[in-house]
Scaffold this motif. Structure first.
Motif, PDB file in Angstrom:
ATOM      1  N   ALA A 167       0.852  -1.197   0.000  1.00  0.00           N
ATOM      2  CA  ALA A 167       0.000   0.000   0.000  1.00  0.00           C
ATOM      3  C   ALA A 167       0.882   1.240   0.000  1.00  0.00           C
ATOM      4  O   ALA A 167       1.831   1.332   0.773  1.00  0.00           O
ATOM      5  N   ILE A 168       0.566   2.177  -0.857  1.00  0.00           N
ATOM      6  CA  ILE A 168       1.390   3.365  -1.052  1.00  0.00           C
ATOM      7  C   ILE A 168       0.522   4.608  -0.862  1.00  0.00           C
ATOM      8  O   ILE A 168      -0.656   4.608  -1.215  1.00  0.00           O
ATOM      9  N   VAL A 169       1.133   5.640  -0.266  1.00  0.00           N
ATOM     10  CA  VAL A 169       0.459   6.931  -0.184  1.00  0.00           C
ATOM     11  C   VAL A 169       1.214   7.901  -1.075  1.00  0.00           C
ATOM     12  O   VAL A 169       2.441   8.011  -1.003  1.00  0.00           O
ATOM     13  N   MET A 170       0.452   8.569  -1.926  1.00  0.00           N
ATOM     14  CA  MET A 170       1.060   9.546  -2.811  1.00  0.00           C
ATOM     15  C   MET A 170       0.845  10.941  -2.226  1.00  0.00           C
ATOM     16  O   MET A 170      -0.248  11.280  -1.791  1.00  0.00           O
ATOM     17  N   GLY A 171       1.900  11.740  -2.194  1.00  0.00           N
ATOM     18  CA  GLY A 171       1.755  13.107  -1.699  1.00  0.00           C
ATOM     19  C   GLY A 171       2.092  14.104  -2.787  1.00  0.00           C
ATOM     20  O   GLY A 171       3.036  13.901  -3.557  1.00  0.00           O
ATOM     21  N   ILE A 172       1.309  15.141  -2.874  1.00  0.00           N
ATOM     22  CA  ILE A 172       1.608  16.218  -3.822  1.00  0.00           C
ATOM     23  C   ILE A 172       1.261  17.550  -3.161  1.00  0.00           C
ATOM     24  O   ILE A 172       0.188  17.702  -2.590  1.00  0.00           O
ATOM     25  N   ARG A 173       2.223  18.481  -3.187  1.00  0.00           N
ATOM     26  CA  ARG A 173       1.991  19.793  -2.591  1.00  0.00           C
ATOM     27  C   ARG A 173       0.918  20.546  -3.376  1.00  0.00           C
ATOM     28  O   ARG A 173       0.944  20.532  -4.620  1.00  0.00           O
ATOM     29  N   PRO A 174       0.025  21.250  -2.663  1.00  0.00           N
ATOM     30  CA  PRO A 174      -0.989  22.050  -3.367  1.00  0.00           C
ATOM     31  C   PRO A 174      -0.345  23.029  -4.351  1.00  0.00           C
ATOM     32  O   PRO A 174      -0.902  23.288  -5.424  1.00  0.00           O
ATOM     33  N   SER A 175       0.848  23.537  -3.997  1.00  0.00           N
ATOM     34  CA  SER A 175       1.493  24.516  -4.884  1.00  0.00           C
ATOM     35  C   SER A 175       2.139  23.863  -6.099  1.00  0.00           C
ATOM     36  O   SER A 175       2.538  24.556  -7.038  1.00  0.00           O
ATOM     37  N   ASP A 176       2.265  22.533  -6.095  1.00  0.00           N
ATOM     38  CA  ASP A 176       2.870  21.840  -7.242  1.00  0.00           C
ATOM     39  C   ASP A 176       1.832  21.471  -8.300  1.00  0.00           C
ATOM     40  O   ASP A 176       2.176  21.113  -9.422  1.00  0.00           O
ATOM     41  N   ILE A 177       0.570  21.523  -7.917  1.00  0.00           N
ATOM     42  CA  ILE A 177      -0.489  21.223  -8.888  1.00  0.00           C
ATOM     43  C   ILE A 177      -0.754  22.492  -9.693  1.00  0.00           C
ATOM     44  O   ILE A 177      -0.802  23.588  -9.130  1.00  0.00           O
ATOM     45  N   VAL A 185       5.753  14.390  -7.373  1.00  0.00           N
ATOM     46  CA  VAL A 185       5.019  13.472  -6.501  1.00  0.00           C
ATOM     47  C   VAL A 185       5.971  12.818  -5.488  1.00  0.00           C
ATOM     48  O   VAL A 185       7.077  12.419  -5.833  1.00  0.00           O
ATOM     49  N   HIS A 186       5.520  12.784  -4.217  1.00  0.00           N
ATOM     50  CA  HIS A 186       6.253  12.060  -3.172  1.00  0.00           C
ATOM     51  C   HIS A 186       5.512  10.753  -2.921  1.00  0.00           C
ATOM     52  O   HIS A 186       4.283  10.732  -2.938  1.00  0.00           O
ATOM     53  N   LEU A 187       6.271   9.677  -2.696  1.00  0.00           N
ATOM     54  CA  LEU A 187       5.623   8.395  -2.390  1.00  0.00           C
ATOM     55  C   LEU A 187       6.090   7.876  -1.039  1.00  0.00           C
ATOM     56  O   LEU A 187       7.276   7.944  -0.710  1.00  0.00           O
ATOM     57  N   PHE A 188       5.130   7.381  -0.264  1.00  0.00           N
ATOM     58  CA  PHE A 188       5.449   6.843   1.067  1.00  0.00           C
ATOM     59  C   PHE A 188       4.790   5.482   1.229  1.00  0.00           C
ATOM     60  O   PHE A 188       3.723   5.234   0.660  1.00  0.00           O
ATOM     61  N   ARG A 189       5.433   4.608   2.018  1.00  0.00           N
ATOM     62  CA  ARG A 189       4.783   3.335   2.358  1.00  0.00           C
ATOM     63  C   ARG A 189       3.683   3.625   3.369  1.00  0.00           C
ATOM     64  O   ARG A 189       3.911   4.306   4.363  1.00  0.00           O
ATOM     65  N   LYS A 190       2.512   3.075   3.124  1.00  0.00           N
ATOM     66  CA  LYS A 190       1.399   3.357   4.018  1.00  0.00           C
ATOM     67  C   LYS A 190       1.616   2.699   5.385  1.00  0.00           C
ATOM     68  O   LYS A 190       1.223   3.232   6.422  1.00  0.00           O
ATOM     69  N   ALA A 191       2.288   1.534   5.366  1.00  0.00           N
ATOM     70  CA  ALA A 191       2.428   0.757   6.597  1.00  0.00           C
ATOM     71  C   ALA A 191       3.217   1.519   7.665  1.00  0.00           C
ATOM     72  O   ALA A 191       2.757   1.659   8.798  1.00  0.00           O
TER      73      ALA A 191
END
Lengths: 370, 308
Positions: A283-293, A355-361
């Protein structure tokens, strides 16, 4: 003493904590806490309340005995040393002024306790009241002062000792917004003027980022990441830091790696990214800064997403758009947001390289933005 | 003088309540004060005037506005007789020893209150800052010593005093009164110490103070009002104590309440004027102490409600 390279060797480390544990009964306040503070830095301990910031400061000051680990001040192990003689001054969140003593006597107290001659005390009080614009208040009792004045007295009582290390425990929390803003600038000015090492505890991310030269983010009694504001913002080591640092907060979405392993399956469709170094079923969580969109230019491929909420904040506007039931925030310049209303559709581009990716666990980072 | 009300943080002038309420408060105060007033007036009366019905409430220099039958001729004889009088008709005046009894009352009450304040304040600080396992139990046990009526413990106390030879000595009665004052001294002072901010003490520690100086320079000055309130409270209790003083003091150490009771009786019945004079004199020290501590007292009784 100070060299600008951010590296810390023995000579220029003002405060060093190694594996510090502190328990209150069954509660573990500090767990294997370690960090270094370079001499002369404005160092910020950042984290929500009851994360152990105050306990950390109190341990450095000597008010709390630690259960395990090592605390060094300027290379000297002080774990069992008395409070007196550490060269540390502290400003409490509650200000902790001596209620029965006048402003001048509050200033004089630490100097008298360290046995300075009366003439020296008098001279330092004069300088301090001048510096903090308290000249007209020297005879007042603390209870007759305004909140801002009490704050300055608390600060003055610490500065007048000319400490090597100044501990500030959420010193601005009890002030109103305008005063907080002024005092932030004042504190930075005082830091430049005196050049002492400051350790500043705050739950306020804006304070942390705007004041800290070096920030340690704390979670449950230990430091999860330490770095400059830019490092924490650009390359968060884990989900916790990513979620805490940056305003508005980073968008976090549950995603999975697609079968080929060369991209992501997201709520808004597939996203081509650099090859994530994880197995397909993690399971992966994707992070994106509001200012990067950003909004699509011309015929660029984009997503059409419906606007849920528009929050104008002056020069920027925060827009929330709907993504398969959850929302995604993005920041638009004021001019770019004119005419954007809830219900409209916006052409959205999510740059894969941001995009930043993190392990959800366990929240550890897989990859950060390039 | 200004008072600050807690709820709205507004300042009020003292006379804001107006004449109506001031008058009402005056009437209530007079009703409360009336028995004391009667005592003070009686102290200035001759024996026959003291017994007169209806009561003669006004000195005769007010006779130009008061009817004849209600005035009396003021005299200082009673006050003189407190210290020196003849015990039978025609005999020479003798020293009554009351100067000694007044000294005893002041010395015993003052010493035991100060001693209880000293020990109790230290104990209270300990209970407040360094709680024992079962802290509340200890505090409760301390209080239980005051739950028994004096009459219940008087026999064992008398036996103990006889065995130890404390009977009739200053040491004995002072120790007993100190023990009596300690429980509420500890309880009251603990509540005052509990109100103080621990951050202030930690600030003093970081500023270089030893634990002893934290106590004397930081904590104690903040509870001055509490000390005053506790002292007055203890003083009034000790000052008026009768039963133990009756049974445990000797000729040399007798206090005023006991000596006063022994003036009742004699060849002309109860000498009300003399008794009233003793009582009037007996009031003065307590009134003086309360008067000098009144500013502290005002802060003491409102502690915790006005602050913050």
């Amino acid at each position: 003493m100070q060299q600008g390279n951010g590296q810390t060797d023995e000579a220029e480390t003002a405060v060093r904590l190694r594996g510090v544990d502190k328990n209150f009964g069954d509660v573990e306040a500090l767990k294997d806490l370690s960090f270094d503070v370079a001499t002369g830095k404005f160092f910020v301990l950042f984290g929500p309340s009851s994360v152990g910031k105050t306990t950390t400061l109190r341990a450095i000051a000597g008010l709390e005995k630690i259960n395990a680990g090592k605390i060094e001040l300027n290379g000297r192990d002080v774990a069992d040393a008395p409070i007196r003689g550490r060269g540390v001054a502290m400003v409490f969140q509650s200000f902790a002024l001596y209620p029965h003593l006048s402003v001048a006597d509050n200033f004089a107290y630490p100097l008298k306790e360290s046995g300075l001659p009366a003439a020296e005390i008098k001279q330092r009080i004069g300088e301090t009241v001048e510096m903090l614009s308290l000249s007209h208040r020297t005879g007042n009792l603390p209870s007759t002062l305004s909140g801002g004045e009490q704050q300055r007295v608390a600060l003055g009582r610490a500065l007048i000792q000319r400490p090597n290390i100044l501990l500030l425990d959420e010193p601005l929390t009890n002030l109103d917004a305008k005063l907080r803003h002024d005092m932030r600038a004042e504190l930075k000015r005082l830091h430049r003027q005196f050049g002492m090492t400051i350790i500043y505890a705050t739950p306020d991310e804006l304070e942390a980022l705007s004041m800290g030269e070096d920030i340690a983010v704390m979670e449950e009694g230990h430091v999860v990441q330490q770095g400059s504001p830019d490092e924490l913002y650009e390359t968060p080591d884990n989900l916790y830091v990513a979620a805490k640092i940056g305003s508005p907060h980073m968008n976090l979405l549950d995603v999975s790696v697609n079968e080929d392993g060369d991209g992501l399956q997201t709520p808004f469709g597939p996203l081509e990214t650099k090859r994530p170094q994880v197995s397909g079923d993690e399971a992966i969580v994707m992070g994106i800064r509001p200012s990067d969109i950003r909004l699509a230019r011309d015929a660029e491929p984009h997503l059409n997403l419906k606007v849920q909420l528009v929050e104008p904040l002056g020069d920027i506007t925060v827009v929330s758009v709907d993504v398969a039931g959850s929302s995604l925030r993005l920041v638009l310049p004021e001019a770019g947001a004119l005419g954007v209303k809830p219900g409209h559709e916006l052409p959205i581009v999510i740059p894969p390289e941001r995009v930043h990716l993190f392990r959800k666990a366990d929240g550890t980072v897989v990859s950060t933005a390039m | 003088m200004l008072f600050r009300s807690n709820a709205k943080n507004q300042t009020r002038e003292v006379d804001q309540a107006g004449w109506g309420r001031t008058f009402g408060a005056t009437v209530v105060s007079l009703i409360y004060f009336f028995p004391v007033l009667i005592i003070i007036i009686t102290a200035f009366k001759e024996h026959t005037d003291a017994l007169a019905v209806p009561a003669k409430l006004f000195p005769d220099f007010l006779s130009f506005i008061v009817p004849e039958g209600l005035t009396f001729k003021p005299t200082f004889d009673n006050f003189v007789h407190v210290f020196s009088r003849s015990y039978s008709a025609g005999a020479a005046a003798q020293d009554t020893g009351f100067d000694r009894f007044f000294f005893n009352s002041i010395f015993i009450a003052g010493f035991s209150v100060l001693l209880a304040l000293f020990i109790g304040t230290l104990a209270a600080f300990g209970f407040s800052r360094y709680p024992l396992k079962g802290n509340d139990t200890y505090l409760f046990v301390i209080l239980t010593t005051r739950m028994l009526p004096a009459i219940v413990v008087i026999i064992p106390v008398m036996l103990m005093f006889r065995v130890t030879g404390l009977s009739g000595t200053y040491t004995g009665i002072i120790l007993l009164y100190t023990a009596f004052n300690l429980p509420f001294t500890i309880w009251m002072m603990k509540s005052f110490f509990d109100e103080l901010s621990p951050d202030v003490e930690d600030a003093a520690r970081i500023d270089g103070s030893s634990e002893r100086r934290v106590f004397f320079k930081i904590c104690l000055p903040q509870v001055l009002a509490g000390l005053a309130a506790t002292a007055v409270f203890g003083l009034i209790l000790t000052w008026n104590e009768f039963l133990f003083a009756l049974l445990l003091t000797g000729v040399e150490t007798r206090t005023v309440p006991v000596a006063m009771s022994q003036t009742i009786g004699g060849d002309i019945g109860v000498r009300w004027g003399l008794l009233a004079a003793i009582e009037t004199l007996f009031l003065i020290p307590v009134i003086l102490v309360t008067f000098f501590l009144q500013n502290q007292l005002l802060r003491g009784v409102t502690f915790g409600t006005v602050k913050r």
